[in-house]
Design a protein around this motif. Sequence first.
Motif, PDB file in Angstrom:
ATOM      1  N   SER A  26       0.847  -1.195   0.000  1.00 18.93           N
ATOM      2  CA  SER A  26       0.000   0.000   0.000  1.00 18.93           C
ATOM      3  C   SER A  26       0.881   1.243   0.000  1.00 18.93           C
ATOM      4  O   SER A  26       1.879   1.313   0.729  1.00 18.93           O
ATOM      5  N   PHE A  27       0.477   2.220  -0.802  1.00 21.77           N
ATOM      6  CA  PHE A  27       1.308   3.419  -0.943  1.00 21.77           C
ATOM      7  C   PHE A  27       0.443   4.548  -1.481  1.00 21.77           C
ATOM      8  O   PHE A  27      -0.223   4.388  -2.503  1.00 21.77           O
ATOM      9  N   PRO A  33      -5.664  -3.053   3.218  1.00 23.54           N
ATOM     10  CA  PRO A  33      -5.368  -3.285   4.632  1.00 23.54           C
ATOM     11  C   PRO A  33      -4.602  -4.580   4.881  1.00 23.54           C
ATOM     12  O   PRO A  33      -3.977  -4.735   5.930  1.00 23.54           O
ATOM     13  N   ASP A  34      -4.646  -5.509   3.929  1.00 22.43           N
ATOM     14  CA  ASP A  34      -3.916  -6.764   4.073  1.00 22.43           C
ATOM     15  C   ASP A  34      -2.526  -6.716   3.441  1.00 22.43           C
ATOM     16  O   ASP A  34      -1.831  -7.744   3.385  1.00 22.43           O
TER      17      ASP A  34
END
Length: 225
Positions: A26-27, A33-34
């Motif tokens: 994630s960025f 969320p996982d």
Amino acid sequence: MSVHVRRAQQRFRTEVEGRTTWHSFSFGAHYDPDNVGFGALVAHNDEWLQAGSGYPDHPHVDAEIVTWVLSGSLRHTDDRGHTAVVGPGQVQRLSAGSGVVHSESADGGLPARFVQAWVRPDESGLAPSYAVADVAMGEGWTTLVGEGAVPINTRGASLHLGVLGVDDDLELPASPRLHVFVTAGSVTLADEVLVDSDAARLVDEPGRPVRGRAPETRLLVWSLP
């Protein structure tokens, strides 16, 4: 014990004028969320810059930022007085600590590709620091960051470069967590074939063998506590 393969096409992508970034976690606007990190590794970006493009001045705090250039060259400038042009065969580490502002751009009128990782330091608010070092690469494993190489403020974290030919075998480092990223060529790992830009995340799988499937296959492997 687990081996989780992440294919290149599964990564998030950010595309703006002059640059394309492929994110392993994630960025920014991309959130899962996982998939917010792997141990202390919180960003692993595959950056493609067109000639003269890049990132203007922007801040970082409490991050160990490690950069490995795959092609072209990258110009770094920060508000602590550091300026450098980093090319293939050199590793760069920026410890943001209490705060640093820097810029990065493709240098020399050519495009650049580099892999940049962000690792959480053990302590917050440390004095910022910068290092760039030449790397003597050979067959097998070469440590780029960590014990015996460019230091990092995260105990137990290290970055290794693996170079294999066809049918060459290497054992992955002994570490609770391993993040494997193919930057060129192809390998077999745990009965899976990984090609350029594929990755794998291993938990409690130290010493797993990898076998080269192409000439000049190259791996970037993070050992993580």
